[in-house]
Scaffold this active site. Sequence first.
Site, PDB file in Angstrom:
ATOM      1  CE  LYS A 124      -2.052   1.723   3.651  1.00 56.30           C
ATOM      2  NZ  LYS A 124      -2.935   1.952   4.815  1.00 56.30           N
ATOM      3  CG  ASP A 142      -7.458   3.876   2.704  1.00 62.23           C
ATOM      4  OD1 ASP A 142      -8.436   3.532   1.995  1.00 62.23           O
ATOM      5  OD2 ASP A 142      -7.286   5.033   3.104  1.00 62.23           O
TER       6      ASP A 142
END
Length: 214
Positions: A124, A142
């Site tokens: 991420k 997220d």
Amino acid sequence: MVRQLEYRDMQEVFRRFEAGEPHPKGELEHTNAFTLLVAVALSAQATDVGVNKATRALWPIADTPEKMLALGEEGLTEHIKTIGLFRQKAKNVIKLSRILVERFDGQVPSSRAALVSLPGVGRKTANVVLNMWWGHPAQAVDTHIFRVGNRSGICPGKDVDVVERAIEDNVPVEYQRHAHHWLILHGRYICVARKPKCGACHIRDLCQFEEKTL
């Protein structure tokens, strides 16, 4: 699990996102690729607001790997002690700074594989840096994107990897660059966790969430 929205609905969803915010931006403050990388790493299990508050005094004195190493772990810890997991994060930032100097000539690498080889940098974080700094249409999933995707049908999936693939496979290519920013902002301010603001949502008619609020 809700079904994946069809192509025409996906086009309309992102047309509306773009109309509402043509140039969405991440909210982490940074001055270069290194400070962006560190800020994103620090934001794990923390808020962007909290990270920005901690880094405003940090970036003027430690905006390169070399300066970060000169500041040292104790000095860094003092700056970020208001952020969750600050001790481990300080260790990771010092370690990644050293690796950047020793293996990457002090520069932040521009490949995902190289980025995730750094301490404290996961997929991420790497995707955020690739997207925000180099303009690569990488999708950083997220909790906000995971929630929005699974409520609305924009990018449903059982885990973040599936959701990331759903974005890549189903969002029209002309919207890929900013897709994750639009989804994050929508989740942060409209499609919030406890009581989504469906009455203020401009994709309400396309969303598959059954428990819509007024």
